[in-house]
Design an enzyme around this catalytic site. Structure first.
Site, short mmCIF file in Angstrom:
data_model
loop_
_atom_site.label_atom_id
_atom_site.label_comp_id
_atom_site.label_asym_id
_atom_site.label_seq_id
_atom_site.Cartn_x
_atom_site.Cartn_y
_atom_site.Cartn_z
N ILE A 11 0.82 -1.22 0.00
CA ILE A 11 0.00 0.00 0.00
C ILE A 11 0.85 1.27 0.00
O ILE A 11 0.41 2.31 -0.48
CB ILE A 11 -0.98 -0.02 1.19
CG1 ILE A 11 -2.16 0.93 0.96
CG2 ILE A 11 -0.28 0.27 2.51
CD1 ILE A 11 -3.32 0.73 1.93
N ASN A 24 -2.41 1.02 15.78
CA ASN A 24 -2.87 0.63 17.12
C ASN A 24 -3.22 1.90 17.89
O ASN A 24 -2.95 3.01 17.43
CB ASN A 24 -1.83 -0.23 17.84
CG ASN A 24 -0.50 0.48 17.95
OD1 ASN A 24 -0.43 1.59 18.50
ND2 ASN A 24 0.55 -0.12 17.42
N VAL A 33 1.55 -3.54 8.36
CA VAL A 33 1.36 -2.41 7.45
C VAL A 33 1.71 -1.08 8.14
O VAL A 33 2.21 -0.15 7.51
CB VAL A 33 -0.08 -2.43 6.87
CG1 VAL A 33 -1.14 -2.10 7.90
CG2 VAL A 33 -0.17 -1.53 5.66
N ASP A 34 1.47 -1.01 9.43
CA ASP A 34 1.78 0.19 10.22
C ASP A 34 3.28 0.50 10.14
O ASP A 34 3.69 1.63 9.85
CB ASP A 34 1.34 -0.09 11.67
CG ASP A 34 1.28 1.15 12.54
OD1 ASP A 34 1.49 2.25 12.03
OD2 ASP A 34 1.00 0.98 13.75
N TYR A 121 -3.92 -8.78 14.50
CA TYR A 121 -5.15 -8.65 15.29
C TYR A 121 -6.11 -9.82 15.10
O TYR A 121 -7.10 -9.93 15.82
CB TYR A 121 -5.85 -7.32 14.99
CG TYR A 121 -5.26 -6.13 15.75
CD1 TYR A 121 -4.09 -6.26 16.50
CD2 TYR A 121 -5.88 -4.88 15.73
CE1 TYR A 121 -3.56 -5.17 17.20
CE2 TYR A 121 -5.36 -3.80 16.43
CZ TYR A 121 -4.19 -3.95 17.16
OH TYR A 121 -3.68 -2.87 17.86
P1 ADP Z 1 -3.69 -5.53 12.22
O1 ADP Z 1 -2.96 -5.27 13.52
O2 ADP Z 1 -4.81 -4.53 11.98
O3 ADP Z 1 -4.09 -6.95 12.05
P2 ADP Z 1 -1.43 -5.91 10.36
O4 ADP Z 1 -0.53 -4.87 9.81
O5 ADP Z 1 -0.83 -6.99 11.20
O6 ADP Z 1 -2.60 -5.11 11.12
O7 ADP Z 1 -2.21 -6.62 9.16
C1 ADP Z 1 -3.24 -6.01 8.43
C2 ADP Z 1 -3.14 -6.44 6.99
O8 ADP Z 1 -2.13 -5.67 6.34
C3 ADP Z 1 -2.75 -7.89 6.79
O9 ADP Z 1 -3.67 -8.48 5.88
C4 ADP Z 1 -1.35 -7.82 6.18
O10 ADP Z 1 -1.14 -8.89 5.24
C5 ADP Z 1 -1.40 -6.49 5.48
N1 ADP Z 1 -0.12 -5.83 5.17
C6 ADP Z 1 1.09 -5.96 5.77
N2 ADP Z 1 1.99 -5.16 5.18
C7 ADP Z 1 1.34 -4.50 4.18
C8 ADP Z 1 1.72 -3.53 3.17
N3 ADP Z 1 2.96 -3.05 3.09
N4 ADP Z 1 0.76 -3.09 2.30
C9 ADP Z 1 -0.49 -3.56 2.38
N5 ADP Z 1 -0.92 -4.44 3.29
C10 ADP Z 1 -0.01 -4.92 4.18
#
Ligand code: ADP
Length: 168
Positions: A11, A24, A33-34, A121
């Site tokens: 993303i 969070n 992703v954060d 999560y």
């Molecule tokens: P949460 O704590 O809300 O579960 P995560 O970051 O662990 O957040 O995961 C949320 C989603 O983001 C997952 O489906 C993961 O595969 C996805 N994700 C991780 N890195 C990226 C990225 N760089 N771009 C888009 N989606 C991502």
């Protein structure tokens, strides 16, 4: 009415008005992703997030995108899955809806969402996709902005779930 698109990938690379961060409650960064968004945006993003001082689950906050191609980051806090009896469904829906409301009020035309709560999560992916797609469709039906919503799936499993769901 606005359109919905599906993309598989990172993303942080998208050239859109706003990307949504699955943050969070501290808004001080984390994994998944954060972490990717904070790394790509640079340290100024953390500085702005510190000033906001956190965000409750289901709500959303907007910052600039700094070094990202996106102009804005909309930070929302999805629920931690605790078995389904702690209002997780409502919180997840609110994460999508409150992000979309911030997009509208900031004149965002194109916005990209990750699959909120489906990583660490632990929200079941199929039901998370159902909630996400229904919330976005319902919102786009009633609002002129955003004009385009992109669901960005990182993992194959989510991509296949969304592909099936968006087929019709
Ligand atoms: P949460 O704590 O809300 O579960 P995560 O970051 O662990 O957040 O995961 C949320 C989603 O983001 C997952 O489906 C993961 O595969 C996805 N994700 C991780 N890195 C990226 C990225 N760089 N771009 C888009 N989606 C991502």
């Amino acid at each position: 009415m606005g359109t919905i698109e599906l993309v598989q990938g990172d993303i942080t690379k998208l050239n859109v008005d706003a990307i949504v961060n699955a943050a969070n409650e501290s808004l001080l960064g984390g994994g998944g992703v954060d972490g990717a968004i904070h790394r790509a945006a640079g340290g100024e993003l953390l500085e702005e997030c510190k000033k906001i001082g956190g965000c409750p689950t289901g709500e959303a906050r907007i910052t600039k995108g700094y070094k990202l191609p996106a102009k804005y980051v909309i930070h929302t806090v999805g629920p931690i899955w605790r078995g389904g009896h702690k209002d997780e469904i409502d919180y997840l829906r609110n994460s999508y809806l409150n992000s979309l409301k911030l997009a509208t009020s900031n004149n965002v035309e194109t916005i990209a969402f990750p699959n909120i709560s489906t990583g660490v999560y632990g929200f079941p992916k199929k039901s998370a996709a159902e909630i996400a797609v229904n919330a976005v469709k319902g919102y786009l039906d009633k609002n002129k902005l955003p004009k385009k919503v992109i669901f960005v799936c990182f993992d194959d499993e989510n991509f296949e779930i969304y592909r099936d769901k968006l087929k019709g």
